[in-house]
Motif scaffolding. Structure first.
Motif, PDB file in Angstrom:
ATOM      1  N   MET A  46       0.827  -1.215   0.000  1.00 29.85           N
ATOM      2  CA  MET A  46       0.000   0.000   0.000  1.00 29.85           C
ATOM      3  C   MET A  46       0.857   1.260   0.000  1.00 29.85           C
ATOM      4  SD  MET A  46      -3.218  -0.878   2.406  1.00 29.85           S
ATOM      5  CE  MET A  46      -4.056   0.600   1.916  1.00 29.85           C
ATOM      6  N   ALA A  47       1.983   1.228   0.688  1.00 32.95           N
ATOM      7  CA  ALA A  47       2.879   2.393   0.711  1.00 32.95           C
ATOM      8  C   ALA A  47       3.435   2.668  -0.686  1.00 32.95           C
ATOM      9  CB  ALA A  47       4.004   2.165   1.707  1.00 32.95           C
ATOM     10  N   LYS A  48       3.818   1.618  -1.393  1.00 33.68           N
ATOM     11  CA  LYS A  48       4.329   1.802  -2.763  1.00 33.68           C
ATOM     12  C   LYS A  48       3.237   2.372  -3.671  1.00 33.68           C
ATOM     13  CE  LYS A  48       7.796  -1.855  -2.617  1.00 33.68           C
ATOM     14  NZ  LYS A  48       8.166  -3.190  -3.102  1.00 33.68           N
ATOM     15  N   LYS A  49       2.033   1.824  -3.524  1.00 36.22           N
ATOM     16  CA  LYS A  49       0.918   2.298  -4.345  1.00 36.22           C
ATOM     17  C   LYS A  49       0.609   3.766  -4.029  1.00 36.22           C
ATOM     18  CE  LYS A  49      -2.688  -0.400  -5.119  1.00 36.22           C
ATOM     19  NZ  LYS A  49      -3.973  -1.109  -4.923  1.00 36.22           N
ATOM     20  N   ALA A  50       0.621   4.094  -2.750  1.00 32.81           N
ATOM     21  CA  ALA A  50       0.350   5.472  -2.338  1.00 32.81           C
ATOM     22  C   ALA A  50       1.427   6.422  -2.850  1.00 32.81           C
ATOM     23  CB  ALA A  50       0.265   5.552  -0.818  1.00 32.81           C
ATOM     24  N   ARG A  51       2.677   5.978  -2.819  1.00 32.47           N
ATOM     25  CA  ARG A  51       3.775   6.803  -3.318  1.00 32.47           C
ATOM     26  C   ARG A  51       3.581   7.100  -4.809  1.00 32.47           C
ATOM     27  NH1 ARG A  51       8.486   3.655  -2.748  1.00 32.47           N
ATOM     28  NH2 ARG A  51       8.035   3.707  -0.537  1.00 32.47           N
ATOM     29  N   ARG A  52       3.185   6.076  -5.580  1.00 34.61           N
ATOM     30  CA  ARG A  52       2.938   6.288  -7.014  1.00 34.61           C
ATOM     31  C   ARG A  52       1.785   7.259  -7.233  1.00 34.61           C
ATOM     32  NH1 ARG A  52       3.582   0.680  -7.373  1.00 34.61           N
ATOM     33  NH2 ARG A  52       1.331   0.414  -7.500  1.00 34.61           N
ATOM     34  N   LYS A  53       0.701   7.069  -6.465  1.00 36.51           N
ATOM     35  CA  LYS A  53      -0.458   7.952  -6.625  1.00 36.51           C
ATOM     36  C   LYS A  53      -0.124   9.379  -6.221  1.00 36.51           C
ATOM     37  CE  LYS A  53      -4.130   4.545  -6.192  1.00 36.51           C
ATOM     38  NZ  LYS A  53      -5.303   4.123  -5.425  1.00 36.51           N
TER      39      LYS A  53
END
Length: 120
Positions: A46-53
């Motif tokens: 989720m942290a990686k996804k949030a960073r991309r978003k």
């Protein structure tokens, strides 16, 4: 409020909303009934996804800010051009009006002179 302040305020608001969502999701994952290893993997994902978003959102805000700035500059330039054209038109109209008044004064003087010769 200037355009930069508005755009940075909007960016801060968007980031705060995103961070709040991430914190809420992280808390929910930590209290979920599953193993710690699975929870850590979920949090990392989720942290990686949030960073991309977040990066995508920041890029979009920067693009939007740049477009608004360019449009504001173009509108300012066009307004200056219109103002100059208006000044030129007003000057030309003023010159034409003054000439018409002077012509009218000359005609009036000629008629006055002609009438005074006729009368007396």
């Amino acid at each position: 409020m200037s355009e930069r302040e508005e755009s940075s305020s909007a960016m801060v608001g968007a980031l705060m909303l995103l961070v709040g969502g991430l914190i809420g999701a992280g808390v929910a994952l930590l209290y979920a009934p599953q193993s710690g290893d699975k929870t850590r993997k979920d949090v990392a994902r989720m942290a990686k996804k949030a960073r991309r978003k977040t990066q995508n959102a920041m890029d979009a805000v920067e693009d939007f800010t740049e477009q608004v700035t360019d449009m504001a500059e173009a509108v300012g330039e066009r307004a200056s051009e219109i103002l100059e054209t208006g000044k030129d038109m007003a000057y030309s109209a003023k010159k034409g009006l003054l000439k018409a008044i002077q012509d009218g004064e000359h005609r009036l003087e000629r008629e006055r002179s002609r009438l005074s010769k006729m009368i007396g």
